[in-house]
Design a protein around this motif. Sequence first.
Motif, PDB file in Angstrom:
ATOM      1  N   ALA A   1      28.722  34.042 -22.988  1.00  0.00           N
ATOM      2  CA  ALA A   1      28.840  32.612 -23.241  1.00  0.00           C
ATOM      3  C   ALA A   1      29.901  31.947 -22.371  1.00  0.00           C
ATOM      4  N   LYS A   2      30.882  32.701 -21.903  1.00  0.00           N
ATOM      5  CA  LYS A   2      31.978  32.117 -21.137  1.00  0.00           C
ATOM      6  C   LYS A   2      31.821  32.334 -19.638  1.00  0.00           C
ATOM      7  N   ARG A   3      30.618  32.364 -19.146  1.00  0.00           N
ATOM      8  CA  ARG A   3      30.370  32.568 -17.724  1.00  0.00           C
ATOM      9  C   ARG A   3      30.543  31.281 -16.952  1.00  0.00           C
ATOM     10  N   SER A   4      30.869  31.439 -15.680  1.00  0.00           N
ATOM     11  CA  SER A   4      30.908  30.257 -14.825  1.00  0.00           C
ATOM     12  C   SER A   4      29.478  29.885 -14.433  1.00  0.00           C
ATOM     13  N   SER A   5      29.323  28.753 -13.792  1.00  0.00           N
ATOM     14  CA  SER A   5      27.985  28.251 -13.478  1.00  0.00           C
ATOM     15  C   SER A   5      27.282  29.058 -12.389  1.00  0.00           C
ATOM     16  N   LYS A   6      28.016  29.890 -11.643  1.00  0.00           N
ATOM     17  CA  LYS A   6      27.363  30.667 -10.594  1.00  0.00           C
ATOM     18  C   LYS A   6      26.645  31.901 -11.138  1.00  0.00           C
ATOM     19  N   TYR A   7      26.880  32.218 -12.402  1.00  0.00           N
ATOM     20  CA  TYR A   7      26.208  33.354 -13.034  1.00  0.00           C
ATOM     21  C   TYR A   7      25.046  32.877 -13.894  1.00  0.00           C
ATOM     22  N   LEU A   8      24.193  33.809 -14.276  1.00  0.00           N
ATOM     23  CA  LEU A   8      23.069  33.495 -15.160  1.00  0.00           C
ATOM     24  C   LEU A   8      23.565  32.971 -16.497  1.00  0.00           C
ATOM     25  N   GLU A   9      22.779  32.161 -17.145  1.00  0.00           N
ATOM     26  CA  GLU A   9      23.155  31.602 -18.435  1.00  0.00           C
ATOM     27  C   GLU A   9      22.961  32.614 -19.558  1.00  0.00           C
ATOM     28  N   GLU A  10      22.123  33.597 -19.337  1.00  0.00           N
ATOM     29  CA  GLU A  10      21.847  34.625 -20.342  1.00  0.00           C
ATOM     30  C   GLU A  10      21.795  35.977 -19.659  1.00  0.00           C
ATOM     31  N   ALA A  11      21.726  37.023 -20.432  1.00  0.00           N
ATOM     32  CA  ALA A  11      21.685  38.370 -19.867  1.00  0.00           C
ATOM     33  C   ALA A  11      20.424  38.555 -19.023  1.00  0.00           C
ATOM     34  N   LEU A  12      20.556  39.290 -17.929  1.00  0.00           N
ATOM     35  CA  LEU A  12      19.437  39.481 -17.000  1.00  0.00           C
ATOM     36  C   LEU A  12      18.263  40.175 -17.670  1.00  0.00           C
ATOM     37  N   TYR A  13      18.526  41.212 -18.459  1.00  0.00           N
ATOM     38  CA  TYR A  13      17.424  41.947 -19.096  1.00  0.00           C
ATOM     39  C   TYR A  13      16.697  41.073 -20.113  1.00  0.00           C
ATOM     40  N   ARG A  14      17.400  40.171 -20.778  1.00  0.00           N
ATOM     41  CA  ARG A  14      16.724  39.259 -21.702  1.00  0.00           C
ATOM     42  C   ARG A  14      15.846  38.280 -20.941  1.00  0.00           C
ATOM     43  N   ARG A  15      16.336  37.834 -19.804  1.00  0.00           N
ATOM     44  CA  ARG A  15      15.564  36.888 -18.997  1.00  0.00           C
ATOM     45  C   ARG A  15      14.311  37.549 -18.442  1.00  0.00           C
ATOM     46  N   LEU A  16      14.419  38.816 -18.022  1.00  0.00           N
ATOM     47  CA  LEU A  16      13.253  39.503 -17.453  1.00  0.00           C
ATOM     48  C   LEU A  16      12.151  39.710 -18.477  1.00  0.00           C
ATOM     49  N   PHE A  17      12.529  39.962 -19.731  1.00  0.00           N
ATOM     50  CA  PHE A  17      11.531  40.242 -20.770  1.00  0.00           C
ATOM     51  C   PHE A  17      11.304  39.057 -21.703  1.00  0.00           C
ATOM     52  N   ARG A  74      24.148  34.857  -9.850  1.00  0.00           N
ATOM     53  CA  ARG A  74      24.686  36.215  -9.846  1.00  0.00           C
ATOM     54  C   ARG A  74      24.540  36.851 -11.216  1.00  0.00           C
ATOM     55  N   ALA A  75      24.567  38.173 -11.220  1.00  0.00           N
ATOM     56  CA  ALA A  75      24.567  38.945 -12.456  1.00  0.00           C
ATOM     57  C   ALA A  75      25.647  40.011 -12.321  1.00  0.00           C
ATOM     58  N   PHE A  76      26.240  40.381 -13.434  1.00  0.00           N
ATOM     59  CA  PHE A  76      27.262  41.413 -13.409  1.00  0.00           C
ATOM     60  C   PHE A  76      26.636  42.775 -13.117  1.00  0.00           C
ATOM     61  N   LYS A  77      27.448  43.678 -12.599  1.00  0.00           N
ATOM     62  CA  LYS A  77      26.959  45.006 -12.237  1.00  0.00           C
ATOM     63  C   LYS A  77      26.424  45.749 -13.458  1.00  0.00           C
ATOM     64  N   TRP A  78      27.102  45.633 -14.594  1.00  0.00           N
ATOM     65  CA  TRP A  78      26.648  46.324 -15.799  1.00  0.00           C
ATOM     66  C   TRP A  78      25.297  45.786 -16.258  1.00  0.00           C
ATOM     67  N   GLU A  79      25.060  44.483 -16.052  1.00  0.00           N
ATOM     68  CA  GLU A  79      23.775  43.887 -16.424  1.00  0.00           C
ATOM     69  C   GLU A  79      22.636  44.450 -15.590  1.00  0.00           C
ATOM     70  N   VAL A  80      22.903  44.624 -14.313  1.00  0.00           N
ATOM     71  CA  VAL A  80      21.879  45.156 -13.418  1.00  0.00           C
ATOM     72  C   VAL A  80      21.524  46.581 -13.836  1.00  0.00           C
TER      73      VAL A  80
END
Length: 75
Positions: free
Chosen positions: A11-27, A49-55
């Motif tokens: 929830a506290k991401r900057s605007s250059k990152y995804l608004e939600e988790a990458l895996y949630r967005r993919l599915f 961008r997405a965080f390394k752990w998200e990828v």
Amino acid sequence: MATSTKTKLIAKRSSKYLEEALYRRLFREGSSPASVRKELTLFLKSRKRAFKWEVGVSIRKLRDRKCFRPALKVH
């Protein structure tokens, strides 16, 4: 001595990152290969961008669901 773990708040991401988790967005629209491919293409075009752990989590979930080609594209 208590150890604390860092929590990764999405929830506290900057605007250059995804608004939600990458895996949630993919599915978001289901786990069919076509919908995963479409969401992955939209993510790559968005230049967000997405965080390394998200990828890593996303690749594991894609491989568990037998979506190997999108997993290679993310990697």
